[in-house]
Scaffold this motif. Structure first.
Motif, PDB file in Angstrom:
ATOM      1  N   MET A 176      25.629  -8.477  28.633  1.00  0.00           N
ATOM      2  CA  MET A 176      24.227  -8.574  28.932  1.00  0.00           C
ATOM      3  C   MET A 176      23.801  -9.999  29.047  1.00  0.00           C
ATOM      4  N   ALA A 177      22.547 -10.140  29.380  1.00  0.00           N
ATOM      5  CA  ALA A 177      22.102 -11.487  29.625  1.00  0.00           C
ATOM      6  C   ALA A 177      22.145 -12.342  28.391  1.00  0.00           C
ATOM      7  N   SER A 178      22.288 -11.752  27.213  1.00  0.00           N
ATOM      8  CA  SER A 178      22.154 -12.533  25.999  1.00  0.00           C
ATOM      9  C   SER A 178      23.472 -12.853  25.310  1.00  0.00           C
ATOM     10  N   ARG A 179      24.586 -12.429  25.854  1.00  0.00           N
ATOM     11  CA  ARG A 179      25.825 -12.590  25.106  1.00  0.00           C
ATOM     12  C   ARG A 179      26.093 -14.017  24.725  1.00  0.00           C
ATOM     13  N   ARG A 180      25.714 -14.949  25.564  1.00  0.00           N
ATOM     14  CA  ARG A 180      25.904 -16.351  25.223  1.00  0.00           C
ATOM     15  C   ARG A 180      24.599 -17.098  25.342  1.00  0.00           C
ATOM     16  N   ASP A 181      23.505 -16.441  25.029  1.00  0.00           N
ATOM     17  CA  ASP A 181      22.202 -17.082  25.152  1.00  0.00           C
ATOM     18  C   ASP A 181      22.112 -18.358  24.350  1.00  0.00           C
ATOM     19  N   ARG A 183       7.225 -17.146  40.822  1.00  0.00           N
ATOM     20  CA  ARG A 183       6.147 -16.148  40.844  1.00  0.00           C
ATOM     21  C   ARG A 183       5.623 -15.799  39.460  1.00  0.00           C
ATOM     22  N   LEU A 184       6.530 -15.734  38.474  1.00  0.00           N
ATOM     23  CA  LEU A 184       6.155 -15.328  37.125  1.00  0.00           C
ATOM     24  C   LEU A 184       6.880 -16.204  36.115  1.00  0.00           C
ATOM     25  N   VAL A 185       6.296 -16.320  34.906  1.00  0.00           N
ATOM     26  CA  VAL A 185       6.913 -17.156  33.879  1.00  0.00           C
ATOM     27  C   VAL A 185       7.112 -16.344  32.607  1.00  0.00           C
ATOM     28  N   GLY A 186       8.110 -16.748  31.815  1.00  0.00           N
ATOM     29  CA  GLY A 186       8.401 -15.980  30.617  1.00  0.00           C
ATOM     30  C   GLY A 186       9.057 -16.787  29.517  1.00  0.00           C
ATOM     31  N   VAL A 198       8.307 -11.448  28.452  1.00  0.00           N
ATOM     32  CA  VAL A 198       9.194 -11.881  27.374  1.00  0.00           C
ATOM     33  C   VAL A 198      10.504 -11.129  27.534  1.00  0.00           C
ATOM     34  N   GLN A 199      11.593 -11.757  27.111  1.00  0.00           N
ATOM     35  CA  GLN A 199      12.897 -11.108  27.082  1.00  0.00           C
ATOM     36  C   GLN A 199      13.413 -11.180  25.652  1.00  0.00           C
ATOM     37  N   ILE A 200      13.864 -10.038  25.126  1.00  0.00           N
ATOM     38  CA  ILE A 200      14.287  -9.974  23.727  1.00  0.00           C
ATOM     39  C   ILE A 200      15.350  -8.901  23.565  1.00  0.00           C
ATOM     40  N   ASN A 201      16.099  -8.993  22.468  1.00  0.00           N
ATOM     41  CA  ASN A 201      17.116  -7.981  22.170  1.00  0.00           C
ATOM     42  C   ASN A 201      16.482  -6.733  21.574  1.00  0.00           C
ATOM     43  N   TYR A 202      17.080  -5.593  21.894  1.00  0.00           N
ATOM     44  CA  TYR A 202      16.620  -4.318  21.344  1.00  0.00           C
ATOM     45  C   TYR A 202      17.701  -3.282  21.594  1.00  0.00           C
ATOM     46  N   SER A 203      18.008  -2.482  20.574  1.00  0.00           N
ATOM     47  CA  SER A 203      19.019  -1.433  20.712  1.00  0.00           C
ATOM     48  C   SER A 203      18.815  -0.407  19.618  1.00  0.00           C
ATOM     49  N   VAL A 204      19.681   0.593  19.616  1.00  0.00           N
ATOM     50  CA  VAL A 204      19.650   1.635  18.603  1.00  0.00           C
ATOM     51  C   VAL A 204      19.750   1.052  17.196  1.00  0.00           C
ATOM     52  N   MET A 260      11.442  -7.527  29.023  1.00  0.00           N
ATOM     53  CA  MET A 260      12.807  -7.348  29.509  1.00  0.00           C
ATOM     54  C   MET A 260      13.723  -7.294  28.287  1.00  0.00           C
ATOM     55  N   ILE A 261      14.651  -6.339  28.275  1.00  0.00           N
ATOM     56  CA  ILE A 261      15.507  -6.133  27.110  1.00  0.00           C
ATOM     57  C   ILE A 261      16.945  -6.545  27.394  1.00  0.00           C
ATOM     58  N   ASN A 262      17.486  -7.369  26.494  1.00  0.00           N
ATOM     59  CA  ASN A 262      18.904  -7.711  26.530  1.00  0.00           C
ATOM     60  C   ASN A 262      19.622  -7.093  25.323  1.00  0.00           C
ATOM     61  N   ARG A 263      20.940  -7.086  25.351  1.00  0.00           N
ATOM     62  CA  ARG A 263      21.797  -6.612  24.265  1.00  0.00           C
ATOM     63  C   ARG A 263      21.582  -5.135  23.916  1.00  0.00           C
TER      64      ARG A 263
END
Length: 324
Positions: A1-6, A187-190, A214-220, A241-244
């Motif tokens: 995902m986008a966050s693996r090496r954030d 177009r948009l900022v985050g 905003v982009q943040i991690n979220y899972s079960v 937007m959700i990563n991980r």
């Protein structure tokens, strides 16, 4: 995902980022496990069908498909021509299904270059909602220089979403992103992060700075965003937007050998991957989730999570218990 090496946005921990790389390669074969009694043919690489659900970006009112694509790890392949071939098919299936949101970053080694080349070769730019970041930089000039490099690497003249990565030099970089927005280059900022311990600061910045996304991690198993990020996003009208969502593949290890819940068919799911993504998407504040893959079959599997019913409260509780 986008966050693996954030966390690569910090030069001091680059080495640690590579140490974590094997986690992103965790097998997802259990994610394709069919319902009890299903044959192997039921897990075949069937074409995607249906129409992806969409959700609105509050800042603009535009709707985007709820399944996106991350590029950390899977697009970090340098000049490996052979490794590009499955990625071409991944992108083709993604776009053919009507998906649009692709998230990357200049600190994902070669990901921007690889994505830019593949998108240009297939003439896909106008079909994509392209997100990248101001990552690991301090000060306006560093940020601007990095942004200009990203445009060249991505072979584009504009970015749909420019995010300040991991809340680094947040106010300066967000001000730059908004300046670029006024110029029509963005177009948009985050704002982004990938760890639950950063969510308190993210919530403070959301309230003070009111980004579009905003982009943040979220899972079960990582549900901290439910306490502050999601309620605040709804209150302020901020897209999420959700990563991980797969916890870098660890979720698949936790359900290895387990049959899917009996109710999986009720939510139009036939794999663990789809259930994990539908769990994320059953949160109304979530706008889009960005699972990463370099395998066409897994891309189709991910896309299937974007159609049909989402999980109700009881099903969410049962999925949490199944993984625990």
């Amino acid at each position: 995902m986008a966050s693996r090496r954030d966390f690569l946005s910090s030069g001091a921990v680059v080495a640690a980022g590579f140490a974590l790389a094997p986690l992103s390669a965790c097998s997802r074969e259990p994610a394709s496990a069919a319902a009890p009694g299903a044959s192997d043919s039921a897990r075949a690489d069937k074409p995607f069908s249906g129409t992806l659900l969409k959700r609105k970006i509050p800042a603009t009112g535009e709707s985007i498909p709820i399944i996106g694509l991350g590029t950390s790890g899977n697009f970090e392949i340098g000049d490996d021509a052979a490794a590009r071939e499955p990625l071409r098919e991944v992108l083709k299936r993604f776009v053919d299904a009507g998906a649009t949101v692709v998230d990357t970053a200049p600190t994902y080694s070669s990901a921007e270059d690889v994505l830019g080349e593949l998108v240009a070769a297939a003439k896909l730019r106008e079909k994509l909602f392209l997100a990248t970041k101001l990552s690991g930089v301090d000060g306006r000039e560093e940020g601007l220089s990095q942004f200009e490099r990203s445009l060249r690497r991505l072979r584009t003249e504009r970015i749909d979403l420019l995010q300040v990565h991991n809340l680094r030099d947040t106010r300066t970089q967000l001000a730059l992103a908004r300046e670029l927005k006024q110029q029509g280059k963005v177009r948009l900022v985050g704002l982004t992060h990938y760890r639950e311990e950063a969510q308190e600061q993210l919530a403070q910045d959301m309230r003070a700075l009111k980004p579009d996304f905003v982009q943040i991690n979220y899972s079960v198993i990582s549900r901290g965003a439910e306490r502050s990020i999601f309620p605040l996003a709804r209150e302020l009208g901020i897209a999420v937007m959700i990563n991980r969502a797969f916890e870098d593949g660890r979720l698949f290890a936790q359900v290895k050998g387990k049959p899917l819940p009996a109710w999986a068919a009720e939510v139009d799911a036939d794999s663990w991957a789809q259930l994990f993504l539908k769990f994320v998407l059953s949160e109304p504040a979530v706008t889009v989730v960005i699972p990463a893959t370099s395998k066409p079959k897994n891309q189709t599997d991910n896309l299937k999570a974007g159609v049909g019913a989402m999980l109700d409260a009881k099903q969410r509780e049962e999925l949490v218990a199944a993984v625990g």
